[in-house]
Design an enzyme around this catalytic site. Structure first.
Site, mmCIF file in Angstrom:
data_model
loop_
_atom_site.group_PDB
_atom_site.id
_atom_site.type_symbol
_atom_site.label_atom_id
_atom_site.label_comp_id
_atom_site.label_asym_id
_atom_site.label_seq_id
_atom_site.Cartn_x
_atom_site.Cartn_y
_atom_site.Cartn_z
ATOM 1 N N HIS A 105 0.822 -1.212 0.000
ATOM 2 C CA HIS A 105 0.000 0.000 0.000
ATOM 3 C C HIS A 105 0.857 1.264 0.000
ATOM 4 O O HIS A 105 0.327 2.368 -0.218
ATOM 5 C CB HIS A 105 -0.921 0.001 1.222
ATOM 6 C CG HIS A 105 -2.193 0.742 1.007
ATOM 7 N ND1 HIS A 105 -2.465 1.460 -0.137
ATOM 8 C CD2 HIS A 105 -3.296 0.901 1.807
ATOM 9 C CE1 HIS A 105 -3.657 2.014 -0.049
ATOM 10 N NE2 HIS A 105 -4.185 1.693 1.129
ATOM 11 N N ASP A 114 -2.361 2.135 -4.609
ATOM 12 C CA ASP A 114 -3.587 2.547 -3.930
ATOM 13 C C ASP A 114 -4.679 1.507 -4.145
ATOM 14 O O ASP A 114 -4.588 0.644 -5.027
ATOM 15 C CB ASP A 114 -4.050 3.916 -4.448
ATOM 16 C CG ASP A 114 -3.102 5.035 -4.048
ATOM 17 O OD1 ASP A 114 -2.457 4.907 -2.981
ATOM 18 O OD2 ASP A 114 -2.995 6.024 -4.802
#
Length: 453
Positions: free
Chosen positions: A424, A428
């Protein structure tokens, strides 16, 4: 004392004079290690001066076999990402080996490298202990060459049949029966008076001791085994991924009806043309390459040293393969330029090499994305861990019939759960979900790949 030394000196001088004139019986023969001053000099010799006579004493070693017949085998060169390995010997000192026969196996962080014998011969010495660590170019063992390959042991000849036993010539005649007595024998008089206590005809027995509780059950024990180098490396890399990456997993499900129908319809023609079986893995590899081209950030990686994002314009997909030694991830390179047949052929070759423990380090170096198929073991659901330094991994699971809503109706379809674990820090949620939906669309309708939709 002085007179004795002079006598010894005179005796030695006379012997020397006889030797030089040839009167000594040994003077006409060459003595090993001793030569006259007229002979050539040797690097390992020293000169001794006794009574103005110069001798050259030479020290040397001899061997029954030429030096060229003794070979020292060294550790093969490793890849740049591998520095050392552990040695496990398959042969011992004195064993006869043939050319290309495996003598030892070197277990590295990624794979096991087999070291064969360069020629027919006998193992002279093992230069590294079993389990010892070696680097590239380290001497492993010495081999004494022989002229021919070791002869195979001849099968043992069957033992000669035992001589048949001699049959009895005639039946044995039974002895004559004893005469039957007609009178009872007299009762003997007791030598001691009978006691007043009754005598039991059965001797008393002692009851066996009661078994301790749990004695009949299996013994509880434990044993320890040293982690092999590959398992240690797997543990280290997975923990590094957890400590470094901000891992997040997103899920989806895929209707496998169309891909199963396509496989059933074309598998015979595919096998006839390419001599390969058509499986589901090639469809997911091709679909992943299609989705990675649409979402290049999933194919990228963070360089923690320079704090840069490295985008790759090539797609190398690592396919996880379970082996008895641990999980290995051989790489299918340039998947974007492959068709289904190329992918199936590469998967078959890499899988065969993995099962035979013949994967080279070059087969596992690199990789920009990984696919792990837990469905072959019956997995229903799971969250895979990223294979560093990559940024994402796709987890496939088992195909099970489940009721799903299709056009407002409940139908039973073969369904598969898929999971995408991603870093992450770089990817995204929008890119991750879009990527997984691209894979779902390509697998559920393979025509998407043909039409580049």
């Amino acid at each position: 004392m002085l007179s004795r030394s002079r006598c010894v000196s005179r005796a030695f001088s006379r012997s020397l004079s006889a030797f030089q004139k040839g009167n000594c019986p040994l003077g006409r023969r060459s003595l090993p290690g001793v030569s006259l001053c007229q002979g050539p000099g040797y690097p390992n010799s020293r000169k001794v001066v006794i009574n103005n006579s110069v001798f050259s004493v030479r020290f040397f070693r001899t061997t029954a076999v030429c030096k060229d017949d003794l070979v020292t085998v060294k550790t093969p060169a490793f890849a740049e990402s591998v520095t050392e390995g552990d040695v496990r010997w398959e042969k011992a000192v004195g064993d006869t080996v043939a050319e290309d026969e495996v003598v030892c196996e070197i277990e590295t962080d990624k794979t096991s490298v087999q070291v064969p014998s360069p020629a027919n011969g006998v193992i002279e010495a093992l230069l590294v202990p079993d389990g010892g660590k070696v680097e590239g170019g380290t001497p492993l063992f010495t081999l004494r060459k022989t002229g021919a390959a070791p002869a195979k042991a001849k099968p043992a000849e069957a033992p000669a049949a035992a001589a048949p036993k001699a049959e009895p010539t005639a039946a044995a005649v039974p002895p004559p029966a004893a005469p039957i007595p007609t009178q009872m024998p007299p009762v003997p008089s007791p030598s001691q008076p009978p006691s007043g206590k009754p005598v039991s005809a059965v001797k008393p027995t002692v009851a066996p001791p009661l078994a301790e509780p749990g004695a009949g059950k299996g013994l509880r024990s434990e044993h320890r085994e040293k982690m092999n180098r590959m398992r240690q490396r797997i543990a280290q890399r997975l923990k590094e991924a957890q400590n470094t990456c901000a891992m997040l997993t997103t899920f989806n499900e895929i209707d496998m009806s169309n891909i199963q129908e396509m496989r059933a319809r074309h598998k015979e023609a595919f096998l006839k043309k390419h001599n390969l079986k058509l499986g589901f893995m090639s469809a997911f590899v091709k679909a992943s390459a299609f989705a990675l081209q649409e979402q290049p950030v999933v194919n990228a990686v963070i360089d923690d040293t320079t704090k840069e994002v490295v985008y790759r314009d090539y797609i190398d997909i690592s396919v996880a393969v379970a082996t008895p030694r641990g999980l290995v991830v051989p790489v299918i390179r340039n998947v974007e330029a492959m068709n289904f047949a190329d992918i199936e052929r590469t998967i078959t070759e890499l899988g065969e090499k993995a099962r035979k423990n013949e994967l080279a380090i070059e087969d596992m170096d690199g990789g920009t994305f990984t696919i792990s198929n837990g469905g072959v073991f019956g997995s229903l659901f799971g969250t895979p861990i990223i294979n560093p330094p990559q940024s994402a991994i796709l987890g496939m699971h088992g195909i099970f019939d489940r009721p799903v809503a299709i056009g407002g109706k409940v139908e039973v379809r073969p369904m598969m759960y898929v999971a995408l674990t991603y870093d992450h820090r770089l990817i995204d949620g929008r890119e991750a979900v879009t990527f997984l939906r691209k894979i779902k669309a390509a697998v559920e309708d393979p025509r998407v790949l043909l039409l580049d939709l």
